[in-house]
Design a protein around this motif. Structure first.
Motif, PDB file in Angstrom:
ATOM      1  N   VAL A 225      38.091  32.158  41.235  1.00 56.08           N
ATOM      2  CA  VAL A 225      38.030  31.611  42.591  1.00 56.08           C
ATOM      3  C   VAL A 225      39.245  30.706  42.832  1.00 56.08           C
TER       4      VAL A 225
ATOM      5  N   LEU B 239      27.940  37.758  39.295  1.00 50.10           N
ATOM      6  CA  LEU B 239      28.643  37.064  40.375  1.00 50.10           C
ATOM      7  C   LEU B 239      27.671  36.589  41.451  1.00 50.10           C
TER       8      LEU B 239
ATOM      9  N   THR C 171      26.584  34.055  47.884  1.00 55.53           N
ATOM     10  CA  THR C 171      27.442  33.659  49.003  1.00 55.53           C
ATOM     11  C   THR C 171      28.883  33.995  48.631  1.00 55.53           C
ATOM     12  N   CYS C 172      29.714  34.163  49.638  1.00 53.84           N
ATOM     13  CA  CYS C 172      31.140  34.397  49.403  1.00 53.84           C
ATOM     14  C   CYS C 172      31.692  33.174  48.684  1.00 53.84           C
ATOM     15  N   GLU C 173      32.400  33.406  47.584  1.00 54.39           N
ATOM     16  CA  GLU C 173      32.909  32.284  46.796  1.00 54.39           C
ATOM     17  C   GLU C 173      34.130  31.623  47.427  1.00 54.39           C
TER      18      GLU C 173
ATOM     19  N   LEU D 275      35.424  37.905  41.671  1.00 55.68           N
ATOM     20  CA  LEU D 275      34.670  36.975  42.486  1.00 55.68           C
ATOM     21  C   LEU D 275      33.928  37.742  43.568  1.00 55.68           C
TER      22      LEU D 275
ATOM     23  N   SER E 206      36.713  25.685  48.456  1.00 50.40           N
ATOM     24  CA  SER E 206      36.648  26.665  47.367  1.00 50.40           C
ATOM     25  C   SER E 206      37.747  26.489  46.325  1.00 50.40           C
TER      26      SER E 206
ATOM     27  N   ARG F 287      25.965  33.581  40.035  1.00 52.07           N
ATOM     28  CA  ARG F 287      26.905  32.469  39.941  1.00 52.07           C
ATOM     29  C   ARG F 287      27.153  31.822  41.297  1.00 52.07           C
ATOM     30  N   SER F 288      27.238  32.643  42.346  1.00 49.37           N
ATOM     31  CA  SER F 288      27.596  32.140  43.674  1.00 49.37           C
ATOM     32  C   SER F 288      26.392  31.886  44.573  1.00 49.37           C
TER      33      SER F 288
ATOM     34  N   SER G   4      36.550  25.069  43.034  1.00 48.71           N
ATOM     35  CA  SER G   4      35.524  25.796  42.278  1.00 48.71           C
ATOM     36  C   SER G   4      35.737  25.606  40.777  1.00 48.71           C
TER      37      SER G   4
END
Length: 192
Positions: free
Chosen positions: A76, A7, A14-16, A41, A68, A10-11, A71
């Motif tokens: 998400v 995760l 950062t907060c997704e 997430l 978001s 993937r992000s 996404s």
């Protein structure tokens, strides 16, 4: 590689949902029983506290969903849909929901917690003391229960973690007892 590491990659750490970079945690979308990259997430503590109802909703914080919700990751999208549903009475979230698209499978999972239903129509699960139960809660059995279709008896005092709610009947929840998934009547459990 762990789910959390995947995760983070993937992000880009950062907060997704809101793109914050501090105090990030893995969040598995209820009613999922097993955590995986597909149903989890990475979220910041601000988003997590509001998702779980630990702090009051800050409507302006959730304007981040405008980005978001697009996404490429289904988890998400589902969480964005659920948060927009919670905020739909504010006006602008309704407009975003009208633009949003989820395939049938993702929409069914998004609706699994009943976020889209009006408060008057929601099925509310309550334990023996009248405390509201939510997906993912832990409960303890308040009496011995014979499990239909087996010789198993679930003993009083047995903890059942990460319960799932039956969204058609307020009296039923599901959980694992002795590695067996069973249906439990809510009047025989107490929330931990």
């Amino acid at each position: 590689m762990s789910v959390l590491q995947t995760l983070q990659n993937r992000s880009n750490t950062t907060c997704e949902l809101c793109a914050a970079t501090k105090d990030l945690k893995q969040y598995t979308i209820p009613p999922s029983l097993n955590e995986s990259v597909d149903n989890s997430l990475l979220v910041c503590s601000t988003c997590l506290d509001q998702i779980e109802g630990n702090t009051q909703m800050d409507v302006n914080h959730w304007r981040c969903l405008n980005d978001s919700m697009w996404s490429e990751f289904v988890a998400v999208q589902i969480m964005a849909w659920r948060m927009l549903q919670r905020l739909r009475n504010e006006g602008w979230p309704k407009d975003l929901l009208d633009m949003m698209y989820l395939d049938d499978e993702a929409l069914a999972l998004a609706r699994a917690t009943g976020e889209h239903e009006d408060e008057a129509n929601k099925i509310i699960h309550r334990d023996v003391n009248g405390v509201i139960l939510e997906a993912g809660d832990s409960v303890v059995l308040v009496k011995d229960l014979k499990v239909k279709g087996s010789s198993m008896v679930a003993k009083q005092g047995t903890a059942v973690r990460n319960i799932r709610l039956d969204h058609e009947n307020a009296e039923y929840i599901e959980g694992k007892v002795d590695n067996q998934q069973i249906v439990i009547i809510t009047k025989y459990v107490k929330k931990l």
